[in-house]
Design a protein around this motif. Structure first.
Motif, mmCIF file in Angstrom:
data_model
loop_
_atom_site.group_PDB
_atom_site.id
_atom_site.type_symbol
_atom_site.label_atom_id
_atom_site.label_comp_id
_atom_site.label_asym_id
_atom_site.label_seq_id
_atom_site.Cartn_x
_atom_site.Cartn_y
_atom_site.Cartn_z
ATOM 1 N N ILE A 78 0.835 -1.197 0.000
ATOM 2 C CA ILE A 78 0.000 0.000 0.000
ATOM 3 C C ILE A 78 0.872 1.250 0.000
ATOM 4 N N ALA A 79 1.904 1.242 0.844
ATOM 5 C CA ALA A 79 2.797 2.407 0.930
ATOM 6 C C ALA A 79 3.461 2.689 -0.411
ATOM 7 N N MET A 80 3.909 1.645 -1.104
ATOM 8 C CA MET A 80 4.593 1.846 -2.385
ATOM 9 C C MET A 80 3.632 2.376 -3.448
ATOM 10 N N GLN A 81 2.377 1.925 -3.414
ATOM 11 C CA GLN A 81 1.395 2.451 -4.360
ATOM 12 C C GLN A 81 1.105 3.931 -4.079
ATOM 13 N N VAL A 82 1.022 4.252 -2.812
ATOM 14 C CA VAL A 82 0.809 5.647 -2.426
ATOM 15 C C VAL A 82 1.970 6.514 -2.899
ATOM 16 N N LEU A 83 3.190 6.023 -2.718
ATOM 17 C CA LEU A 83 4.368 6.798 -3.103
ATOM 18 C C LEU A 83 4.491 6.927 -4.617
ATOM 19 N N ASP A 84 4.101 5.902 -5.365
ATOM 20 C CA ASP A 84 4.093 6.008 -6.834
ATOM 21 C C ASP A 84 3.277 7.224 -7.266
ATOM 22 N N ARG A 85 2.112 7.353 -6.674
ATOM 23 C CA ARG A 85 1.227 8.460 -7.024
ATOM 24 C C ARG A 85 1.790 9.792 -6.527
ATOM 25 N N GLY A 86 2.277 9.773 -5.288
ATOM 26 C CA GLY A 86 2.823 10.995 -4.704
ATOM 27 C C GLY A 86 4.017 11.532 -5.468
ATOM 28 N N ARG A 87 4.812 10.628 -6.033
ATOM 29 C CA ARG A 87 5.987 11.069 -6.788
ATOM 30 C C ARG A 87 5.596 11.872 -8.027
ATOM 31 N N LEU A 88 4.517 11.480 -8.657
ATOM 32 C CA LEU A 88 4.059 12.236 -9.818
ATOM 33 C C LEU A 88 3.594 13.634 -9.412
ATOM 34 N N HIS A 89 2.875 13.720 -8.312
ATOM 35 C CA HIS A 89 2.397 15.016 -7.834
ATOM 36 C C HIS A 89 3.589 15.933 -7.521
ATOM 37 N N ILE A 90 4.562 15.413 -6.799
ATOM 38 C CA ILE A 90 5.740 16.217 -6.452
ATOM 39 C C ILE A 90 6.503 16.617 -7.710
ATOM 40 N N SER A 91 6.593 15.724 -8.678
ATOM 41 C CA SER A 91 7.261 16.048 -9.942
ATOM 42 C C SER A 91 6.599 17.243 -10.607
ATOM 43 N N ALA A 92 5.271 17.268 -10.577
ATOM 44 C CA ALA A 92 4.542 18.383 -11.179
ATOM 45 C C ALA A 92 4.813 19.684 -10.433
ATOM 46 N N VAL A 93 4.881 19.617 -9.112
ATOM 47 C CA VAL A 93 5.215 20.813 -8.334
ATOM 48 C C VAL A 93 6.602 21.323 -8.719
ATOM 49 N N CYS A 94 7.543 20.402 -8.890
ATOM 50 C CA CYS A 94 8.898 20.795 -9.320
ATOM 51 C C CYS A 94 8.855 21.553 -10.649
ATOM 52 N N VAL A 95 8.037 21.096 -11.565
ATOM 53 C CA VAL A 95 7.899 21.780 -12.859
ATOM 54 C C VAL A 95 7.378 23.197 -12.640
ATOM 55 N N GLY A 96 6.366 23.335 -11.781
ATOM 56 C CA GLY A 96 5.803 24.650 -11.518
ATOM 57 C C GLY A 96 6.810 25.608 -10.915
ATOM 58 N N VAL A 97 7.587 25.131 -9.945
ATOM 59 C CA VAL A 97 8.611 25.988 -9.340
ATOM 60 C C VAL A 97 9.647 26.397 -10.389
ATOM 61 N N ALA A 98 10.063 25.455 -11.229
ATOM 62 C CA ALA A 98 11.043 25.769 -12.270
ATOM 63 C C ALA A 98 10.503 26.828 -13.219
ATOM 64 N N GLU A 99 9.244 26.691 -13.616
ATOM 65 C CA GLU A 99 8.659 27.674 -14.527
ATOM 66 C C GLU A 99 8.570 29.045 -13.862
ATOM 67 N N ARG A 100 8.264 29.078 -12.575
ATOM 68 C CA ARG A 100 8.249 30.343 -11.837
ATOM 69 C C ARG A 100 9.647 30.963 -11.826
ATOM 70 N N LEU A 101 10.658 30.176 -11.521
ATOM 71 C CA LEU A 101 12.024 30.681 -11.464
ATOM 72 C C LEU A 101 12.478 31.218 -12.823
ATOM 73 N N ILE A 102 12.149 30.500 -13.878
ATOM 74 C CA ILE A 102 12.541 30.943 -15.222
ATOM 75 C C ILE A 102 11.869 32.274 -15.561
ATOM 76 N N ALA A 103 10.588 32.397 -15.247
ATOM 77 C CA ALA A 103 9.877 33.654 -15.505
ATOM 78 C C ALA A 103 10.512 34.803 -14.727
ATOM 79 N N ASP A 104 10.882 34.560 -13.480
ATOM 80 C CA ASP A 104 11.528 35.596 -12.679
ATOM 81 C C ASP A 104 12.883 35.975 -13.272
ATOM 82 N N CYS A 105 13.608 34.970 -13.761
ATOM 83 C CA CYS A 105 14.922 35.230 -14.362
ATOM 84 C C CYS A 105 14.793 36.063 -15.638
ATOM 85 N N VAL A 106 13.809 35.742 -16.461
ATOM 86 C CA VAL A 106 13.607 36.480 -17.707
ATOM 87 C C VAL A 106 13.278 37.942 -17.404
#
Length: 386
Positions: free
Chosen positions: A238-266
């Motif tokens: 159960i824990a591993m299935q939960v983490l599989d899903r959670g990893r995708l969510h965190i990955s998406a947050v990472c993308v959002g932060v990166a896009e924010r940083l790039i916009a600020d840099c530009v």
């Protein structure tokens, strides 16, 4: 089922405005106070953010994984502490119940999780157990309570538990038998108000101020047998299935932060002048922007493609690990470039770049370190024959 296009577009637009107009102006205050204001949390409840991943029949929005990742990208454009306020309810704190709960368990807890009435936490990590998550030492033994009802006596300590200071319900992984490794681990729903549950003082952290982590200790806590998730011995799965899903969510947050940083840099590179022209016109600055943008685009594509595959029923264990590995490492490199592009200003708190630089470091650690993701990717690649 996914939301219809117009409804989802409205949701994205609402969250984008909430992030831009409400959350971003509060970033410095949250950093200083190490707390998300109560009125902001109330607004998050009204927007339905605590129930993004929970089915409509329980009061949630019932988003697909792809929709959830698109929302997480938007939420990534501000300090991650805001998302963490409801992140455990959306992800690791609720998904064990969603995946393995009985109808009675779901009916009892999911509506209150979706509304934000209660906060949930996921208790897996221990003082001596981190990446080796199948080695948990927290233990339960079968017993009877004073009324003769079946209970499990739960004893042990969990460490670095997100939102533990506010949580009213913990999903706890504990050892129920003598079998080694994950085979002897079971999962339990543990309300905070049970006897023997105590919460430590929140830790002082490098970043993500406003999102608290603390130890949770169980001392012969009597957990009703009806609060076990799945069968005995199924907790690790159960824990591993939960983490599989959670990893995708965190990955998406990472993308959002990166896009924010790039916009600020530009924006900064267009205004900041050196040698008689904006630094955006200097090729070495352009090279850093180009590298950052390319990596962010690649991470976005990987995350959204994997989320769509998960919605289609595919086994995405490897792909989710790859997304988490690539996106979390990517955003670290983008944050480093951002500090360099801002120069001295990037090292000063007023601009917020140094705060995000500290915030994103955690992404390479929780939901499985980058090294654990590498092991999963390699294992799954070998299993699938390349």
């Amino acid at each position: 089922m996914p939301l219809d296009a117009d409804t989802f577009d409205t949701l994205i637009g609402t969250i984008r405005r909430f992030v831009t107009e409400r959350l971003r102006p509060l970033e410095g205050a949250v950093e200083e106070a190490d707390e998300v204001p109560a009125d902001v949390v109330a607004e998050m409840r009204e927007l339905g953010l605590f129930g993004l991943s929970i089915a409509g029949e329980y009061g949630g929005l019932g988003l697909t994984m792809l929709e959830e990742c698109k929302v997480a990208i938007e939420l990534g454009r501000t300090t991650p502490a805001f998302r963490s306020t409801f992140g455990t309810n959306v992800g690791i704190g609720s998904q064990g119940l969603v995946l393995a709960g009985t109808p009675a368990q779901k009916a009892e807890w999911l509506p209150r999780i979706a509304s934000g009435e209660i906060i949930t936490s996921f208790a897996l990590t221990e003082p001596d157990v981190g990446s080796d998550s199948g080695a948990v030492k927290t233990r339960v033994v079968r017993a009877k309570d004073e009324n003769g009802a079946d209970v499990y006596r739960l004893s042990g300590t969990k460490r670095y538990i997100t939102n533990a200071d506010k949580a009213q319900l913990f999903t706890v992984m504990a050892r129920t038998g003598d079998e080694p490794g994950g085979r002897g681990v079971s999962a339990f729903l543990v309300p905070r108000d049970l006897p023997g549950v105590s919460i430590g003082e929140p830790e002082k952290k490098m970043g993500q101020k406003g999102a608290k982590v603390a130890d949770v200790t169980f001392d012969e806590t009597p957990v009703p047998a009806a609060y076990r998730l799945g069968a005995e011995g199924e907790g690790f799965r159960i824990a591993m299935q939960v983490l599989d899903r959670g990893r995708l969510h965190i990955s998406a947050v990472c993308v959002g932060v990166a896009e924010r940083l790039i916009a600020d840099c530009v924006a900064y590179a267009r205004e900041r002048k050196q040698f008689g022209k904006p630094i955006a016109e200097h090729q070495l600055i352009q090279a850093m922007l180009a590298d950052s943008k390319t990596e962010a685009l690649a991470a976005r594509a990987l995350v959204l493609e994997t989320a769509a595959a998960k919605d289609a029923g595919a086994n995405t264990t490897m792909e989710a690990a790859a997304a988490k590995y690539f996106a979390s490492e990517m955003v670290g490199r983008v944050a480093d470039c951002a500090v360099q592009i801002f120069g001295g200003a990037g090292y000063i708190a007023d601009y917020g770049i140094e705060r995000l630089y500290r915030d994103v470091r955690l992404f390479r650690i929780y939901e499985g370190t980058s090294q654990i993701q590498q092991l999963i990717i390699a294992r799954e690649t070998l299993k699938r024959g390349g």
